[in-house]
Design an enzyme around this catalytic site. Structure first.
Site, PDB file in Angstrom:
ATOM      1  N   GLU A  39       0.837  -1.201   0.000  1.00 51.75           N
ATOM      2  CA  GLU A  39       0.000   0.000   0.000  1.00 51.75           C
ATOM      3  C   GLU A  39       0.872   1.252   0.000  1.00 51.75           C
ATOM      4  OE1 GLU A  39      -2.090  -0.952   3.575  1.00 51.75           O
ATOM      5  OE2 GLU A  39      -3.135  -2.626   2.634  1.00 51.75           O
ATOM      6  N   GLU A  70      -4.582  -6.480   2.953  1.00 48.75           N
ATOM      7  CA  GLU A  70      -3.349  -7.131   3.424  1.00 48.75           C
ATOM      8  C   GLU A  70      -3.355  -8.635   3.190  1.00 48.75           C
ATOM      9  OE1 GLU A  70      -5.147  -4.986   5.189  1.00 48.75           O
ATOM     10  OE2 GLU A  70      -3.859  -3.209   5.196  1.00 48.75           O
ATOM     11  N   GLN A  92       1.754  -1.930   5.951  1.00 49.28           N
ATOM     12  CA  GLN A  92       2.070  -0.525   6.237  1.00 49.28           C
ATOM     13  C   GLN A  92       2.431  -0.270   7.705  1.00 49.28           C
ATOM     14  OE1 GLN A  92      -0.893   2.725   5.244  1.00 49.28           O
ATOM     15  NE2 GLN A  92       0.643   2.892   3.625  1.00 49.28           N
ATOM     16  N   PHE A  93       1.703  -0.899   8.611  1.00 43.68           N
ATOM     17  CA  PHE A  93       2.014  -0.846  10.037  1.00 43.68           C
ATOM     18  C   PHE A  93       1.788  -2.250  10.609  1.00 43.68           C
ATOM     19  CE2 PHE A  93       1.190   3.599   9.216  1.00 43.68           C
ATOM     20  CZ  PHE A  93       2.126   4.257  10.005  1.00 43.68           C
ATOM     21  N   ASP A  94       2.450  -2.517  11.738  1.00 44.40           N
ATOM     22  CA  ASP A  94       2.373  -3.833  12.366  1.00 44.40           C
ATOM     23  C   ASP A  94       0.966  -4.386  12.511  1.00 44.40           C
ATOM     24  OD1 ASP A  94       1.861  -1.847  14.416  1.00 44.40           O
ATOM     25  OD2 ASP A  94       4.042  -1.786  14.605  1.00 44.40           O
ATOM     26  N   PHE A  96      -1.608  -3.666  11.013  1.00 39.26           N
ATOM     27  CA  PHE A  96      -2.284  -3.828   9.716  1.00 39.26           C
ATOM     28  C   PHE A  96      -1.961  -5.179   9.090  1.00 39.26           C
ATOM     29  CE2 PHE A  96      -2.442   1.029   8.673  1.00 39.26           C
ATOM     30  CZ  PHE A  96      -3.012   1.259   9.908  1.00 39.26           C
ATOM     31  N   PRO A  99      -4.942  -8.744   9.238  1.00 41.10           N
ATOM     32  CA  PRO A  99      -5.843  -9.363   8.244  1.00 41.10           C
ATOM     33  C   PRO A  99      -5.138 -10.439   7.415  1.00 41.10           C
ATOM     34  CG  PRO A  99      -6.074  -6.978   8.214  1.00 41.10           C
ATOM     35  CD  PRO A  99      -4.891  -7.290   9.098  1.00 41.10           C
ATOM     36  N   HIS A 139      -0.926   1.339  15.467  1.00 42.15           N
ATOM     37  CA  HIS A 139       0.244   1.730  14.680  1.00 42.15           C
ATOM     38  C   HIS A 139       1.558   1.406  15.369  1.00 42.15           C
ATOM     39  CE1 HIS A 139      -2.833   3.926  12.527  1.00 42.15           C
ATOM     40  NE2 HIS A 139      -1.977   4.223  11.576  1.00 42.15           N
TER      41      HIS A 139
END
Lengths: 349, 364
Positions: A39, A70, A92-94, A96, A99, A139
Site C-alpha cells: 500500500e 493485506e 504498512q504498520f504492524d 495492519f 488481516p 500503529h
C-alpha cells in the site's frame, strides 16, 4: 537460495530507512525475479519512504501499489512465488498485518511442508513494528510472538542501519518466507553501512563485550541496551550486549556462550511480557545455563496492556532506568532477600 | 493500460445458461454452440468414472482407509466440465471437495487422497500437474490463483488460473479481495463458484442477499456468468469462454454454477438435520450424468455397449484404488522435520534425532 551478495560498493552513511531503500534497489537490480508491492509503496514511496524512488527506477511492473487488502497482498505473493517470483511486500504498520494472519500462518508458513518441499516460497513481508513515534492505536504493535511461534517462518529484526541493509538483502535471497520486522523508531538513525554483512543471516552478534551481565534484545531495543551498558559501566557493572538479529531460527550458541560466562542475563523487548518472546529466551537459557546462573533470568518488557496512546507510551516502553533496575535485581549481593511473589497475582482474587 | 469495457455485458442472464436441459434435450436459448461430440463423450466418460471414484472414496471412509471424505456426488458436471476446458499449461486451484476434478485432470487417485487419508502433505506434485494443493481453509486459494495468474502474465505467458470455490466461500473476505485485485490487475483468472446450496448446513439464503452470486461480478468490474451447473456441456463452454477472455488479456470472470451436493458435507455429517429428502429427490431428477447420457443416446453417439464399457472402466479404476488404499501406507516420522524450511534448522535436526531415538528405543 540465490547467491547472497557478499560485498557492496561504498554506501557511506545512511539512515535505516535509507539503508532499507538501498537494499531493495540493489536486489531489484541484481535479480529480475524480485518485485516490491504493497500500500502506497509506488508514487508515495511508502509512508516511511522506504520504497522512495523505486517505482520510478524499476517501473510499475516491478514496484507497484496494491489495493488496500493485506490478506490479498500476502495471498497473491504466495501465488507469485509459486510462479518463480521473489515478492517483497509491505504491511504498512504492524497491526495492519493481522488481516493477513491466515495467509501467513496457514499457507505461507506451511506450503513448503504441505507439498513435501516441492513449492518454495521466497517471500519477504516487511513490517514496520514497535512504538516510540507517537503513533495512535494500531500503529505501534510488536507482533513477533505470533510469528516466531509459527514453524516455517523466519523472523528477523535489524537494530542498526547497516544490519538493516544486509539483513534485508539476505532475507530476499533466502528461499524460506521471512517476516522482516523494521523498528520504526530507528528509521531515522544514521550510520555507516559496512562493506560486507556483519554476520551470517541467522547469527546473533555481541554488540558490546562485558563480564558481569548479558543484556539481550533485538530491533528497536538494541540502541537502548547499548545506552544501558554505558550507564551500568558508570556504576561499575560491565554489561555485554547481544543483538539477536534473528528471532527465528534462534542462535542459541552465541547467547548461551555469553550467559554461561557472565552468569546473569536480562532479556528486553517492547512487546508484552506474558507469553512473549522473552519467556522463550529465558526458558532456553535456564535449560542451557542453569549451573552457571547466579540469578534468575530478568525480563524487561512492555506491560500486558494494549499499546498505550502517544501521551503515555513513555511509561510502557522499556527504558534505560527500568533495565538498570532489572540488572540491580540480579543478586549481585547475595545477602539481599528478594520479595516473595507480589501480592495481587492470584488471578482468582 | 486501462481497459475500458462496457459493464452492461457483465450482468448474468436472468435464467441460468443451459445447453442440455434436465431432460437431456439440447436447448436453443443460449447463443453458445454445443461442444463437439468428442468433448461430450469425454465429459460423460469422466463423469461416470468420477462418480464411481466418489462412491469408492466414501466407502473407504467406512472401512477406515480414509480419515474423511467430502463427496462431490451431484457436482460431476462442474468437476469435469472445468477440467476439460483447461489446457495443460493452465493452473487449477482446488478445494477439499474437488478430488473428482483432480482425478479427471489425470492425477493418481491415491495421490489425490493422500491428505484425506491422514498424511500431512498433498500427495501430488503441484508443478507436474499445474494444480495447487487442495485447500482446506475457505477462499484462501482464490488469492493464490490471482497471484500466480498475474505472475504468468508478467512473464508474457498466456496461462490462465482457474480457482474453485463454494457458495459459502463467497462470504469470506479473501474472496472479496481476490475478485477485486484480479479485476484491478486484469489478471487472467476464472472464479468458478460451485453453488451447491449449502455451506455444511447453512443454506445460501443465510450467505447472501444478492440476487445471484454471479451478480457480484459487476461490482468488481468483471462479467458474472450464471449457468446450470449440472449441465456438463454448459460448464465446459462457460469455462472455455472465460479462459479465452483471460488469454486475450481481458481479465477475470466470475462464474456461478448452480448445482447440488447429493451427499452430506462429509461422511461425518448428518444432512437430515438441515434439509429434507424431498429436496434431494428433486435434485436427483436433474442429475448431470443421466441428462448427458440421454442426449448422447438420442443423438446416436452412445449405445448400451459404450455405456457398459465406461462403467467397466470405472469399476476397474475403483478396484485398483481399493487395492492401493488397502495396503498400509508407509510413513516416515523423520520426514515431519525435513521440509519445514528449505534447510532444516539446528533445532529441528535435534528434535528429529530425539524422535528417532525414542522410536529406536521402542523398537528394541
Amino acid at each position: 537460495m540465490t547467491a547472497v551478495a557478499e560485498k557492496a560498493e561504498k554506501l557511506g552513511d545512511l539512515t535505516m530507512a535509507g539503508a532499507l531503500n538501498r537494499a531493495l534497489a540493489d536486489e531489484l537490480r541484481a535479480d529480475d525475479r524480485v518485485l516490491v508491492y504493497g500500500e502506497d509503496v509506488a508514487a508515495l514511496g511508502g509512508v516511511f519512504r522506504v520504497t522512495d524512488g523505486l517505482a520510478a527506477e524499476f517501473g510499475e511492473r516491478r514496484v507497484f501499489d496494491s489495493p488496500l487488502a493485506e490478506s490479498g497482498i500476502v495471498g497473491t505473493a504466495i501465488g507469485m512465488a509459486m510462479h518463480g517470483l521473489r515478492p517483497v511486500v509491505e504491511m504498512q504498520f504492524d497491526a495492519f498485518a493481522y488481516p493477513a494472519f491466515e495467509q501467513i500462518t496457514s499457507h505461507l508458513a506451511k506450503l513448503h511442508n504441505r507439498t513435501r518441499g516441492r513449492i518454495t516460497l521466497p517471500v519477504v513481508i516487511r513490517i514496520p513494528y514497535g512504538g516510540g513515534i507517537g503513533g495512535v492505536e494500531h500503529h505501534c504493535d510488536s507482533s513477533e510472538a505470533y510469528w516466531v511461534s509459527t514453524p516455517g517462518l523466519k523472523v528477523v529484526a535489524p537494530g542498526t542501519a547497516s544490519d538493516a541493509y544486509w539483513l534485508l538483502r539476505q532475507a530476499i535471497a533466502c528461499d524460506d518466507p521471512v517476516i522482516f520486522l523494521e523498528p520504526k523508531r530507528r528509521y531515522w538513525a544514521k550510520e555507516e553501512i559496512s562493506a560486507e554483512p556483519a554476520a551470517q543471516f541467522h547469527q546473533a552478534l555481541v554488540r558490546r563485550a562485558g563480564d558481569d551481565v548479558t543484556l539481550i534484545g533485538y530491533g528497536s531495543m538494541v540502541p537502548t541496551l547499548l545506552e544501558t551498558a554505558d550507564a551500568a559501566a558508570q556504576d561499575g557493572i560491565s554489561a555485554e550486549v547481544i543483538d539477536l538479529r534473528s528471532l527465528s531460527p534462534f542462535d542459541d550458541q552465541t547467547v548461551v556462550a555469553s550467559v554461561r560466562r557472565t552468569g546473569r542475563a536480562v532479556v528486553v523487548h517492547e512487546a508484552s511480557g506474558f507469553a512473549g518472546f522473552g519467556a522463550e529466551i529465558a526458558a532456553r537459557l535456564t535449560e542451557q545455563c542453569f549451573h552457571q546462573l547466579h540469578a534468575p533470568i530478568g525480563r524487561v518488557t512492555g506491560f500486558d496492556i494494549p499499546y498505550p496512546p502517544p501521551m503515555l507510551e513513555k511509561h510502557h516502553l522499556p527504558s534505560v532506568d527500568r533495565i538498570l533496575d532489572a540488572v540491580d535485581r540480579l543478586q549481585f549481593d547475595d545477602t539481599v532477600v528478594l520479595p516473595s511473589t507480589p501480592a495481587g497475582t492470584d488471578p482468582n482474587a | 493500460m486501462t481497459v475500458v469495457t462496457p459493464s452492461a455485458g457483465f450482468l448474468p442472464t436472468t435464467a441460468p445458461r443451459c445447453l442440455i436441459d434436465a431432460d437431456g434435450h439440447a436447448t436453443s436459448a443460449d447463443p453458445a454452440r454445443l461442444p463437439d461430440r468428442e468433448v461430450l463423450l469425454e465429459l460423460f466418460r469422466l463423469m461416470s468414472v468420477g462418480r464411481r471414484f466418489d462412491t469408492q472414496a466414501t466407502a473407504l471412509t467406512k472401512q477406515g482407509r480414509l480419515a474423511v471424505y467430502p463427496s462431490a456426488r451431484g457436482q460431476e458436471a462442474c468437476q469435469v466440465g472445468v477440467v476439460t476446458a483447461m489446457a495443460q499449461r493452465d493452473w487449477l486451484f482446488p478445494t477439499y471437495r474437488d478430488s473428482m476434478a483432480l482425478v479427471s485432470r489425470g492425477i493418481n487417485p491415491v495421490e489425490v487422497l493422500t491428505l484425506l487419508r491422514g498424511d500431512w502433505h498433498c500427495g501430488y506434485d503441484p508443478y507436474l500437474h499445474r494444480t495447487g494443493p487442495q485447500c482446506t481453509p475457505l477462499a484462501t486459494n482464490t488469492l493464490h490463483a490471482v497471484g500466480l495468474a498475474h505472475a504468468a502474465r508478467l512473464a508474457g505467458e498466456d496461462t490462465v488460473a482457474v480457482v474453485l470455490l463454494g457458495d459459502g466461500a463467497t462470504s469470506e473476505g479473501d474472496t472479496h479481495e481476490a475478485l477485486n485485485i484480479a479485476a484491478v490487475w486484469q489478471a487472467p483468472v476464472v472464479f468458478l463458484v460451485q453453488n451447491n446450496g449449502y455451506a455444511i448446513s447453512v443454506p445460501l439464503a443465510k450467505q447472501t442477499r444478492a440476487e445471484t452470486l454471479a451478480h457480484k461480478g459487476i461490482g468488481y468490474g468483471m462479467p458474472g456468468v450464471l449457468i446450470d451447473g449440472n449441465d456438463a456441456a454448459m460448464v465446459h463452454v462457460a469455462v472455455t469462454e472465460a479462459i479465452e477472455r483471460g488469454r486475450r488479456g481481458e481479465g477475470p470472470t466470475l462464474i456461478e454454477a448452480l448445482t447440488y451436493r447429493i451427499e452430506a458435507h462429509t461422511n461425518a455429517d448428518d444432512a437430515s438435520r438441515y434439509r429434507d429428502d424431498a429436496e434431494v429427490t428433486s435434485w436427483l431428477a436433474r442429475d448431470p450424468l443421466s441428462r448427458l447420457q440421454t442426449y448422447l443416446q438420442d443423438q446416436g453417439l452412445l449405445d448400451e455397449a459404450g455405456i457398459a464399457a465406461i462403467a467397466d472402466e470405472g469399476e476397474t479404476r475403483a478396484a485398483r484404488l481399493r487395492a492401493a488404499m488397502n495396503a498400509d501406507p508407509v510413513t516416515d516420522p523423520a520426514e515431519l522435520f525435513a521440509n519445514i524450511y528449505t534447510e532444516p534448522t539446528a533445532a529441528l535436526r535435534s528434535q528429529a534425532a530425539e524422535l528417532a531415538e525414542e522410536l529406536a528405543a521402542e523398537a528394541s
